[in-house]
Write an enzyme that holds these catalytic residues in place. Structure first.
Site, PDB file in Angstrom:
ATOM      1  N   ASP A  62       1.610  30.088 -49.791  1.00 15.66           N
ATOM      2  CA  ASP A  62       2.092  29.332 -50.960  1.00 15.66           C
ATOM      3  C   ASP A  62       1.485  29.853 -52.263  1.00 15.66           C
ATOM      4  O   ASP A  62       1.805  29.334 -53.324  1.00 15.66           O
ATOM      5  CB  ASP A  62       1.736  27.840 -50.826  1.00 15.66           C
ATOM      6  CG  ASP A  62       0.245  27.605 -51.001  1.00 15.66           C
ATOM      7  OD1 ASP A  62      -0.547  28.348 -50.379  1.00 15.66           O
ATOM      8  OD2 ASP A  62      -0.134  26.706 -51.764  1.00 15.66           O
TER       9      ASP A  62
ATOM     10  N   ASN B 139     -13.755  25.541 -45.537  1.00 12.48           N
ATOM     11  CA  ASN B 139     -13.544  24.244 -44.874  1.00 12.48           C
ATOM     12  C   ASN B 139     -12.360  24.281 -43.905  1.00 12.48           C
ATOM     13  O   ASN B 139     -11.974  23.243 -43.362  1.00 12.48           O
ATOM     14  CB  ASN B 139     -13.273  23.165 -45.935  1.00 12.48           C
ATOM     15  CG  ASN B 139     -14.471  22.936 -46.838  1.00 12.48           C
ATOM     16  OD1 ASN B 139     -15.525  22.532 -46.368  1.00 12.48           O
ATOM     17  ND2 ASN B 139     -14.321  23.210 -48.128  1.00 12.48           N
TER      18      ASN B 139
ATOM     19  N   GLY C 132      -5.179  29.721 -53.524  1.00 14.58           N
ATOM     20  CA  GLY C 132      -5.469  30.884 -52.682  1.00 14.58           C
ATOM     21  C   GLY C 132      -6.755  31.606 -53.019  1.00 14.58           C
ATOM     22  O   GLY C 132      -7.280  32.341 -52.193  1.00 14.58           O
ATOM     23  N   ILE C 133      -7.272  31.422 -54.230  1.00  8.84           N
ATOM     24  CA  ILE C 133      -8.467  32.198 -54.592  1.00  8.84           C
ATOM     25  C   ILE C 133      -9.736  31.447 -54.188  1.00  8.84           C
ATOM     26  O   ILE C 133      -9.710  30.246 -53.960  1.00  8.84           O
ATOM     27  CB  ILE C 133      -8.473  32.605 -56.090  1.00  8.84           C
ATOM     28  CG1 ILE C 133      -8.568  31.387 -57.012  1.00  8.84           C
ATOM     29  CG2 ILE C 133      -7.244  33.443 -56.430  1.00  8.84           C
ATOM     30  CD1 ILE C 133      -8.743  31.758 -58.486  1.00  8.84           C
TER      31      ILE C 133
ATOM     32  N   ARG D 227     -13.589  29.760 -53.982  1.00  7.20           N
ATOM     33  CA  ARG D 227     -14.228  28.659 -54.727  1.00  7.20           C
ATOM     34  C   ARG D 227     -14.872  29.188 -56.021  1.00  7.20           C
ATOM     35  O   ARG D 227     -14.670  28.636 -57.094  1.00  7.20           O
ATOM     36  CB  ARG D 227     -15.287  28.024 -53.815  1.00  7.20           C
ATOM     37  CG  ARG D 227     -15.670  26.631 -54.210  1.00  7.20           C
ATOM     38  CD  ARG D 227     -16.714  26.110 -53.243  1.00  7.20           C
ATOM     39  NE  ARG D 227     -16.260  26.064 -51.856  1.00  7.20           N
ATOM     40  CZ  ARG D 227     -17.068  25.861 -50.817  1.00  7.20           C
ATOM     41  NH1 ARG D 227     -18.363  25.677 -51.008  1.00  7.20           N
ATOM     42  NH2 ARG D 227     -16.589  25.842 -49.591  1.00  7.20           N
TER      43      ARG D 227
ATOM     44  N   SER E 210     -10.497  29.407 -47.340  1.00  6.27           N
ATOM     45  CA  SER E 210     -11.368  28.230 -47.386  1.00  6.27           C
ATOM     46  C   SER E 210     -12.477  28.247 -46.336  1.00  6.27           C
ATOM     47  O   SER E 210     -12.236  28.547 -45.165  1.00  6.27           O
ATOM     48  CB  SER E 210     -10.528  26.967 -47.193  1.00  6.27           C
ATOM     49  OG  SER E 210     -11.387  25.857 -47.065  1.00  6.27           O
TER      50      SER E 210
ATOM     51  N   ASP F   4      -4.191  25.777 -46.710  1.00  5.92           N
ATOM     52  CA  ASP F   4      -4.075  24.842 -47.841  1.00  5.92           C
ATOM     53  C   ASP F   4      -2.757  25.056 -48.597  1.00  5.92           C
ATOM     54  O   ASP F   4      -2.505  26.146 -49.104  1.00  5.92           O
ATOM     55  CB  ASP F   4      -5.239  25.054 -48.828  1.00  5.92           C
ATOM     56  CG  ASP F   4      -6.598  24.752 -48.207  1.00  5.92           C
ATOM     57  OD1 ASP F   4      -6.708  23.735 -47.513  1.00  5.92           O
ATOM     58  OD2 ASP F   4      -7.546  25.535 -48.429  1.00  5.92           O
TER      59      ASP F   4
ATOM     60  N   ASP G 102      -1.320  30.759 -43.988  1.00  4.29           N
ATOM     61  CA  ASP G 102      -2.307  30.193 -44.887  1.00  4.29           C
ATOM     62  C   ASP G 102      -2.385  28.700 -44.525  1.00  4.29           C
ATOM     63  O   ASP G 102      -1.452  28.159 -43.921  1.00  4.29           O
ATOM     64  CB  ASP G 102      -1.833  30.387 -46.331  1.00  4.29           C
ATOM     65  CG  ASP G 102      -2.718  29.685 -47.318  1.00  4.29           C
ATOM     66  OD1 ASP G 102      -3.939  29.880 -47.244  1.00  4.29           O
ATOM     67  OD2 ASP G 102      -2.201  28.914 -48.144  1.00  4.29           O
TER      68      ASP G 102
HETATM   69  C1  BG6 Z   1      -7.831  28.222 -50.531  1.00  2.92           C
HETATM   70  C2  BG6 Z   1      -7.334  27.276 -51.595  1.00  2.92           C
HETATM   71  O1  BG6 Z   1      -7.156  28.018 -49.347  1.00  2.92           O
HETATM   72  O2  BG6 Z   1      -9.219  28.061 -50.324  1.00  2.92           O
HETATM   73  C3  BG6 Z   1      -8.147  27.437 -52.869  1.00  2.92           C
HETATM   74  O3  BG6 Z   1      -5.969  27.526 -51.870  1.00  2.92           O
HETATM   75  C4  BG6 Z   1      -9.630  27.277 -52.574  1.00  2.92           C
HETATM   76  O4  BG6 Z   1      -7.713  26.486 -53.810  1.00  2.92           O
HETATM   77  C5  BG6 Z   1     -10.039  28.255 -51.475  1.00  2.92           C
HETATM   78  O5  BG6 Z   1     -10.395  27.530 -53.735  1.00  2.92           O
HETATM   79  C6  BG6 Z   1     -11.505  28.094 -51.076  1.00  2.92           C
HETATM   80  O6  BG6 Z   1     -11.649  26.845 -50.465  1.00  2.92           O
HETATM   81  P1  BG6 Z   1     -13.028  26.142 -50.105  1.00  2.92           P
HETATM   82  O7  BG6 Z   1     -12.595  24.988 -49.240  1.00  2.92           O
HETATM   83  O8  BG6 Z   1     -13.866  27.136 -49.373  1.00  2.92           O
HETATM   84  O9  BG6 Z   1     -13.642  25.714 -51.393  1.00  2.92           O
HETATM   85 MG    MG Z   2      -2.564  28.099 -49.952  1.00  2.54          MG
END
Ligand code: BG6
Ligand code: MG
Length: 221
Positions: free
Chosen positions: A169, A117, A45-46, A48, A115, A10, A8
């Protein structure tokens, strides 16, 4: 033998979890919705949109889908402004040394992140070259705790799930790993997750834990 490790991003390899918190906090304050670090832990982990839905549970106002999409975009704009300043210095030496060690041992390395991003962060921090496969939030239909992100990463790495360890995490990430048939290694906030197969108190414990992990008994020896 464990042939691959899927990480993972983030909260595991970079501390972007604090930026997610700041961006959600700003939005929640604007909407006058109570939100604190404890609420934020449940968002690990969940996706957006799932995160926004969690936050809106504490609101007495109802929002249309269009409004919800606008709110997630607003949060993401704040978040992107924060991660735009990330540099390779945002990755701890312990993480880099560990990735290096695993690569030298011939393990295939991947990223499995919810994510959208993730690739931007991997580029900003110069982490990209360490990975043979990256699956991010733009490539999946179902977010963690669904195992899709890890299953896709394993396919790209050319390994079967029970020969791959996932490092997470988030309790949702550990649940996703187990649902997909992976070996789940917990770090940070996920350490208390009853589902994990092993706990990493230090990221640098990973190489020795991988070597000592018995696939047949699904336990550390
Ligand atoms: C996960 C984060 O990796 O990515 C979450 O732990 C976040 O907190 C999710 O909501 C989605 O991320 P993003 O960057 O697409 O908003
Ligand atoms: Mg994470």
């Amino acid at each position: 033998m464990i042939k691959a490790v899927i990480f993972d991003l983030d909260g595991v390899m970079v501390h972007t979890d604090r930026f997610h918190y700041r961006a959600w906090k700003q939005l929640a304050d604007e909407l006058a919705i109570p939100f604190d670090e404890a609420c934020n832990q449940r968002l690990r982990g969940i996706s957006r949109m799932d995160s926004l839905e969690h936050i809106l549970k504490n609101s007495n106002q109802s929002y249309s889908l269009k409004q919800k999409i606008q709110l997630t975009e607003k949060k993401n704009d704040t978040y992107k402004a924060l991660i735009a300043h990330m540099t390779p210095a945002d990755v701890e030496q312990e993480v880099l040394r560990t990735l290096e060690t695993l690569k030298n041992k011939g393990l295939r390395l991947g990223v499995g992140s919810s994510s959208k991003n993730a690739r931007f962060i991997l580029e900003r921090t110069s982490l990209s070259p360490y990975f043979d496969a990256v699956v991010d939030g733009t490539m999946i239909a179902k977010a963690k705790p669904d195992p899709e992100v890890f299953i896709k990463a394993a396919e790209l790495l050319g390994v079967v799930p029970n020969a791959a360890a996932v490092v997470e995490d988030a309790p949702a990430g550990i649940a996703a790993a187990k649902a997909g048939g992976f070996i789940a290694f917990a770090v940070g906030d996920a350490i208390s997750s009853a589902l994990s197969d092993a706990v990493l108190y230090h990221f640098s414990d990973l190489p020795i834990c991988l070597s000592n992990f018995n696939i047949s008994s699904n336990k550390l020896q």
